[in-house]
Design an enzyme around this catalytic site. Sequence first.
Site, PDB file in Angstrom:
ATOM      1  N   ASP A 347      -5.303   2.405  -1.038  1.00 35.50           N
ATOM      2  CA  ASP A 347      -5.969   3.345  -0.517  1.00 35.50           C
ATOM      3  C   ASP A 347      -5.288   4.592  -0.597  1.00 35.50           C
ATOM      4  OD1 ASP A 347      -7.824   4.329   1.709  1.00 35.50           O
ATOM      5  OD2 ASP A 347      -6.246   4.484   2.649  1.00 35.50           O
ATOM      6  N   GLU A 383      -7.016   4.344  -5.535  1.00 37.42           N
ATOM      7  CA  GLU A 383      -8.134   5.277  -5.201  1.00 37.42           C
ATOM      8  C   GLU A 383      -7.295   6.773  -5.319  1.00 37.42           C
ATOM      9  OE1 GLU A 383     -10.901   6.453  -1.003  1.00 37.42           O
ATOM     10  OE2 GLU A 383      -8.518   5.875  -0.865  1.00 37.42           O
TER      11      GLU A 383
END
Length: 693
Positions: A347, A383
Amino acid sequence: MNASGIAPADIAPGTPEPLGLTLTADGANIAVFSEQAEQIWLCLFDDQDRETARLPLPGRSGHIHHGFVPGIAAGQRYGLRAAGPFAPAEGHRFNPAKLLVDPYARALSASVKWHPAQVGHLQTDPSKPDPTDSAPTLAKCVAIADPPRIDPQERPQIPWSRTVLYEAHVRGLTQQWPGLPDSIRGTVEALGHPEVVAHLQSLGITALELLPLHAFTSERHLEARNLTNYWGYNTVSFFAPEPRYLGPNGLAGLRKTVRRLHAAGIEVILDVVYNHSAESDINGPTLGFRGLDNRAYYHLTGPQYAYVNDTGCGNTLDLSHPFVLRLVLDSLRWWAERIGIDGFRFDLAPALTRGPGGFEPGSAFLAAVAQDPVLRGLKMIAEPWDIGPGGYRLGQFPPPFAEWNDRFRDATRAFWLGQPEAPGQLADGLLGSARVFDRDGRRPFTSINYVACHDGFTTHDLTAYAQRHNQANGEGNRDGHAHNLSDNMGVEGATDDTEIRANRARRQRNLLATALLAQGTPMLLAGDEVGHSQGGNNNAYCQDNPTTWIDWHAGDQDLLAFCRRVLALRADTPALRQDRWLHGTPVAPGGPLDVAWFGLDGGPVPWPQAHRRGFALLLRRPAPEAWALLVLNPGKTAHPLDLPAAAGRNWQVALDTGVADGAPKDTNPTGKVAAGTLLVLLATIATPSEDRP
């Protein structure tokens, strides 16, 4: 002696390795990193969470405080306290009144819940420590022995060229699954149930990508609105699984689930949040890192040592610090070796690389992953953005990282909406986004192609809502993305209009087929295969309820059959999943080119100038493998279709998004492509008995 039977005089210095609490035959060693702490205590608790001992760690080796405590056994509840300067203006926030989670704890007694007593400073004077004991409000660490390492041979080791990702939330996927025992519903053990595994296999999934399983907590503002952090991007512990997701067999049940998925040929990839912690900004709780060494764990800035907030969550962990980097790497290895996780999705990955100059492609974190003997062979997915300066870094992560490709997502949505600039953008995406990723020896699988993920509209809602409908989140419908490239087809939300419903279904099939058939690595959002709707909520991070739980009873079975057909077609057709870039070079010496573009009238189109009305993409492979032709007509009218020449081969229609389940009514080409339709045709070598076109 206190009630536990252990006194400070009983503690030996112990050893600085390994970090965390490690059980032995006659007790436990505890080792805790802190550069600035003056004293660290190990606090023991009974089964009623009463503190029975507060034991100062007598040993120190460099920045590691340590001790050995006899008599501790598996199941012992514990926490830490740390003393040192409380000087926020200097970056120090030590407060021994606040119980702390061991950064290396393998288990927690319960989910962590927000409580005002966890705030480290006085509300009336933030420069002074709050003396309230937070221990009664905080879940305790639990001593457990590490499970044995898994056998690496048990891993499916699916090559990237065959990988199909399925992004799922453990609770959302299984909470309403028909027939599951209530004891495992909504837990990791449900993922290993034979019916769930069979569904994934029949769909053609090779990798289950799970939203965070690390123990997490809900933010204060959610607790105030009686909501919870459902997605889990608010980590408390990088080792301990979230207790609410563990089934009746605890960690053993999680390991068994992973082994069952492995036996079915399905890898498990874990979404991990190492960019920030649940301690939030200066008004957040003191749960661990902040109380152990605030200046070491976090990026701080300015003369007042304010938290850098490149994550939008109040703080940013500093992986340039060697002990913070070590924590992250130790965590990754533990999940890989002890649980069997096959890869990780990071993330807000740019935050993991940040140094004084911002994003650093040669950062210590990226270098460590590339050389680590355990991690370098796993699937790594970034990401590639955060909200910090220069935080959008699509295409800039080094091998072995793949990356979520939001440009592909937006180009696909825009194309089927008929936006004029979209065909050229999608043309690149269909070939793996070479303009973004073809460098440094990276290959097409680097592009993770999707049209929907946990964050945003589901694919169903992309066709049913023109606007977000996030009122249930309690933020005045201001949260979530405002620009969604969605279309309600004439009516906002649910409708009984059969024509609108048919148009929506066709649009869903077009969106999904585009993502699943493009070069690169396809990712399917769990529930999209049955038309799951979140009622127009495009930021359902706090909705742990039927909004996010997939309603399998009401699922669209035709759409499910369609997705199965598409993924089976991809698996059976090497031309649709190539592991090299296609740049118009011969498939063999003297042979035809590996890729060619055509208008719907059959005329060639210079790449990537795709016709606005639609186009066809021809993907060739060496004989005897089939060639594949993707025909995309986003227009509102049917169009004649002239097929490219394929001497010695026969064209057959393999997929038609104009049909509910994708199965063409006639496999022989009809010479036209319907409005708003995607076709896939295969050209196979004709046998002598076949008629040649």
